[in-house]
Design an enzyme around this catalytic site. Structure first.
Site, short mmCIF file in Angstrom:
data_model
loop_
_atom_site.label_atom_id
_atom_site.label_comp_id
_atom_site.label_asym_id
_atom_site.label_seq_id
_atom_site.Cartn_x
_atom_site.Cartn_y
_atom_site.Cartn_z
CE LYS A 1 48.31 40.24 22.70
NZ LYS A 1 49.40 41.55 22.20
CE1 TYR B 1 45.20 39.84 23.94
CE2 TYR B 1 45.59 38.53 25.86
CZ TYR B 1 45.78 39.63 25.14
OH TYR B 1 46.46 40.61 25.56
#
Length: 310
Positions: free
Chosen positions: A159, A155
């Protein structure tokens, strides 16, 4: 500030933050393409917008593949005649520490967040350039991508990568008058609902009550609606000169994240050999070591909740 006549796609908008973004865009007059992998959830999202007097349709498909990006843009253009706004919100989580993270854990998250953002923005930007549309592209980031977070290798990578792409696209699309920005939301979600630290805030939100000031002001942590206003603003003509920015929103707080910059520059004639580093690096790093991860202040006693039992 009206979005009347505009058409928006919001990926991952069947529920949660994505739905809040879609509902706010529709409230301001935009026609919205809802996207989710669950047809029932997508239909409910469309119904909620129509019930409030807005206009929406849905595309049920997983974000990531180029085919989905093409389907989303085609649905907007075929149904509403144009495309002005893209919000790339779709995402999944596969949290686990590095030594337990499988290839599938990594690839799934990268595929939806990073590749999905790339394919959708590529398709939307291509259409906007071909039609001469001064479009608005808003990509959703995360504090994890800015600072890292334990158990979120996949993640964090996705991001952080999204922010890198946003800055690049802002340069590439400037001549076409297409703005590209990243929004970093800090809000109650399915993920934060499982964290004991946020329990009092989530309880208040679920009960329809205002969150305590400690969360809204001190932490900048709020509801989905708190973030939706910024997404809609960046989608409007008022933000025509805002591009390549990373903007954090949560509760009562708004933040402008800086681009990474060197905090110190030191020089050594002839270069930095092993020996030169051995003599000087400890002193250089001592005063300039950068923090990692999110740092939260202690919860006030009245907001503490017991840890959940297994």
């Amino acid at each position: 500030m009206s979005l009347d006549g505009k058409v928006a796609i919001v990926t991952g908008s069947g529920r949660g933050l994505g739905l809040a973004y879609a509902q706010e865009l529709a409230r301001l007059g935009a026609s919205v393409v809802i996207n989710d992998v669950d047809a029932t959830i997508a239909d409910e999202a469309v119904a909620s917008i129509r019930a409030a007097g807005g206009t929406a349709i849905s595309v049920v498909a997983p974000v990531g593949p180029t085919e989905t990006a093409r389907e989303l843009v085609k649905a907007a253009v075929d149904t509403f005649g144009r495309l002005d706004i893209l919000v790339t919100n779709a995402g999944v989580l596969r949290d686990t520490v590095l030594w337990k993270m499988s290839d599938d854990d990594f690839d799934t998250v990268i595929g939806v967040h990073l590749r999905g953002t790339f394919t959708c923005v590529r398709e939307a930007a291509t259409h906007m350039r071909e039609t001469g549309t001064a479009g608005r592209i808003i990509c959703i980031g995360s504090p994890t991508g800015q600072r890292g977070n334990f158990g979120q290798t996949n993640y964090a990578a996705a991001k952080a990568g999204i922010v890198g792409m946003v800055r690049t696209w802002a340069l590439e699309l400037k001549k076409a008058a297409i703005t590209v920005n990243a929004v970093v939301p800090v809000a109650a979600t399915a993920m934060t609902a499982t964290v004991p630290y946020f329990a009092a805030a989530v309880e208040a939100d679920n009960a329809g009550e205002p969150m305590p000031s400690f969360f809204r002001h001190d932490l900048g942590f709020g509801t989905s609606a708190d973030v939706a206003g910024m997404v809609a603003y960046l989608a409007s003509d008022a933000a025509a000169d805002v591009s390549g920015q990373v903007i954090g929103v949560g509760g009562d707080r708004l933040q402008i994240w800086s681009h990474p910059e060197a905090v110190v520059s030191e020089y050594h004639e002839g270069g930095w050999s092993y020996e030169a580093l051995g003599a000087d690096f400890a002193e250089i790093i001592a005063g300039n070591r950068q923090s990692i991860g999110e740092k939260f202040p202690p919860l006030p006693e009245d907001l503490q909740r017991p840890a959940p039992t297994a």
